[in-house]
Design an enzyme around this catalytic site. Structure first.
Site, short mmCIF file in Angstrom:
data_model
loop_
_atom_site.label_atom_id
_atom_site.label_comp_id
_atom_site.label_asym_id
_atom_site.label_seq_id
_atom_site.Cartn_x
_atom_site.Cartn_y
_atom_site.Cartn_z
N TRP A 184 0.86 -1.19 0.00
CA TRP A 184 0.00 0.00 0.00
C TRP A 184 0.89 1.23 0.00
CZ3 TRP A 184 -0.26 3.94 3.73
CH2 TRP A 184 -1.14 4.97 3.37
N GLU A 225 -3.16 -3.05 -2.29
CA GLU A 225 -4.30 -2.45 -1.59
C GLU A 225 -4.65 -1.10 -2.24
OE1 GLU A 225 -3.48 -1.55 2.53
OE2 GLU A 225 -5.56 -0.99 2.95
N LYS A 227 -7.04 2.54 -2.61
CA LYS A 227 -7.59 3.55 -1.70
C LYS A 227 -8.20 4.68 -2.52
CE LYS A 227 -6.33 6.16 2.40
NZ LYS A 227 -5.49 6.20 3.58
N ASP A 258 -9.65 -2.79 1.58
CA ASP A 258 -9.79 -2.26 2.94
C ASP A 258 -11.15 -1.57 2.96
OD1 ASP A 258 -9.77 -0.13 4.94
OD2 ASP A 258 -7.64 -0.55 5.24
N HIS A 261 -11.70 2.20 2.45
CA HIS A 261 -11.10 2.85 1.29
C HIS A 261 -12.03 3.07 0.11
CE1 HIS A 261 -6.68 1.83 2.52
NE2 HIS A 261 -7.38 2.43 3.47
N HIS A 285 -8.61 -5.93 4.45
CA HIS A 285 -8.31 -5.18 5.67
C HIS A 285 -9.65 -4.84 6.28
CE1 HIS A 285 -3.94 -3.55 5.27
NE2 HIS A 285 -4.00 -4.85 5.51
N ASP A 293 -11.94 7.40 6.26
CA ASP A 293 -11.14 6.21 6.57
C ASP A 293 -10.54 6.39 7.97
OD1 ASP A 293 -9.70 3.85 6.27
OD2 ASP A 293 -8.00 4.86 5.33
N ASP A 295 -10.44 4.48 10.60
CA ASP A 295 -9.84 3.33 11.26
C ASP A 295 -10.25 3.19 12.71
OD1 ASP A 295 -8.20 1.90 9.25
OD2 ASP A 295 -7.22 3.85 9.04
N ASP A 325 -7.26 -3.94 10.46
CA ASP A 325 -6.50 -2.71 10.23
C ASP A 325 -7.24 -1.52 10.83
OD1 ASP A 325 -4.79 -0.74 9.38
OD2 ASP A 325 -5.42 -0.78 7.28
#
Ligand code: RNT
Ligand code: ZN
Length: 418
Positions: A184, A225, A227, A258, A261, A285, A293, A295, A325
């Site tokens: 990534w 990955e 995004k 993910d 993303h 993820h 994003d 997280d 993640d």
């Protein structure tokens, strides 16, 4: 009713709708989920002093963050003791462990810098997944790494990627389990670029060069990955969804999705079966995006459950590499780790306790009214009792209120003394 009786009764209720809960529990125990090391220290690592960059951000200032490999391992151990199920360790290259005075830069790191992690993983019977770290470093030039128009910069990061392939293969050989290596990069532009294809062509060439490093394909599983955007790089991200999917499809590597993303109404649960139509294997993820994003710690919420359901329904447990993640620096980090891992375990167990065949049949026979009703009924099945039994068999507490005491004690005795 005691716990055993509660479980027996739940088992009967589930049997009525065609679900074997014993089998669900046994199956879940075999499924590895990759636990990210970076929740323990706000994605900092041990190879630099600077801040977290690359368009990602942790927020919060909770005391007690791990500052050394020993502290991080100790904290992770504490979290691991509170989690049911099978775990794999997910490392970033920035977590290399250097002996006093023996620092080497990211283009030169080798297996020896991860020997301590291998020992940690082996003692706990865990495999290891790996991530080259293309951020938080002074060789990131103008925010760019593998897409940089500066050839020296780009070469540095290609060499980093190659070093990581070698380290990934070492992890796989040492642990006897394949290593998922995820690429990534945060490369992109804050404002409207004049050239959107150039950076992507350089990114493509860079990954091709990284993958030209020889490796055993059954041991190392490279992923790309994608995004949509990052903080400070809002207008353009080189590694977009189309880029990553097309690269993976044409280069025999895995796409990694993910779920933080994508645009907010896009659902990764819907993308999982779409990709499974074409890719032998995919990677995830698992995170919780709140408005962006962000997280946040993964919870047992609707989309988390839906993602797990798709993996189970598509009979794809062997084809989907699952990694967590998220990173929250605003709450106790050990508890954050624990809640997120346990949430994904709940989602998987819940999916394994869903009468998928019967539900599919209703759909195929166009009995959509019944499908809606039955899906609502399934939500109220006594899942909590099955979860409790699973936790009992795994030797961990079922409820947060039972394990939180351990966290409080650990915070007082260890974290607050740092
Ligand atoms: C960033 C990506 C990436 C990182 C980790 C630390 O938006 O999700 O996977 O979170 O590599
Ligand atoms: Zn991610």
């Amino acid at each position: 009713m005691n716990q055993k009786e509660r479980y027996e009764s739940a088992k009967e209720r589930y049997a009525e709708i065609g679900v074997d809960t014993d089998q669900a529990i046994a199956r879940l125990k075999e499924i590895p989920v990759s636990l990210h090391c970076w929740q323990g220290d706000d994605v900092i690592g041990f190879d630099h002093d600077g801040p977290l960059t690359g368009g990602i951000q942790t927020t919060g200032n909770y005391p007690g963050k791990a500052r050394t490999p020993e502290e991080l391992m100790q904290d992770m151990d504490q979290a691991l003791r509170l989690m049911p199920g099978k775990k794999k360790l997910n490392l970033h290259a920035s977590y290399a462990v250097f002996e006093e005075g023996k620092f080497v830069d990211r283009d030169k790191i080798g297996p020896e810098h991860f020997a301590k992690w291998v020992a940690f993983a082996k003692e706990r019977n865990m495999g290891i997944d790996f991530n080259p770290t293309f951020f938080s470093h002074d060789r990131v030039k103008d925010g760019l790494t593998l897409t940089s128009p500066d050839e020296e910069t780009r070469k540095f990061w290609i060499d980093h990627g190659k070093a990581c392939i070698r380290i990934s293969e070492y992890f796989a050989r040492e642990t006897g389990m394949p290593c998922v290596m995820n690429i990534w990069i945060g490369d992109g532009y804050k404002d409207i670029p004049a050239d959107r294809m150039g950076p992507r062509m350089r990114y493509k060439d860079s990954i091709e060069q990284i993958l030209s490093e020889p490796y055993d394909k059954s041991l190392v599983k490279p992923c790309v990955e994608s995004k949509v955007f990052g903080i400070g790089v809002e207008s353009y991200t080189a590694g977009s969804a189309e880029f990553a999917l097309s690269f993976a499809a044409t280069h025999g590597c895995l796409p990694l999705m993910d779920n933080g993303h994508y645009h907010p109404t896009e659902m990764v649960s819907d993308k999982i079966p779409a990709l499974l139509c074409f890719y032998p294997e995919i990677a995830l993820h698992i995170t919780r995006p709140v408005r962006w994003d962000s997280d946040h710690v993964v919870l047992f919420d609707d989309e988390t459950r839906e993602m797990a359901k798709e993996i189970i329904r598509c009979n794809a447990l062997e084809r989907v590499y699952m990694a967590l993640d998220y990173f929250d620096a605003g709450i106790n980090r050990v508890a954050a780790w624990t809640v997120g891992f346990r949430s994904w375990q709940k989602a998987l167990l819940n999916a394994l306790c869903t009468p998928n065949e019967e539900l599919k049949k209703l759909q195929d026979e166009n009995r959509m009214t019944e499908l809606m009703m039955f899906q609502e009924d399934v939500k109220l099945a006594p899942f909590g009792d099955v979860w409790e039994e699973y936790c009992r068999q795994c030797g961990v507490a079922a409820e947060g209120r039972q394990w939180f005491e351990t966290i409080e004690k650990y915070e007082e005795e260890v974290l607050l003394k740092r």
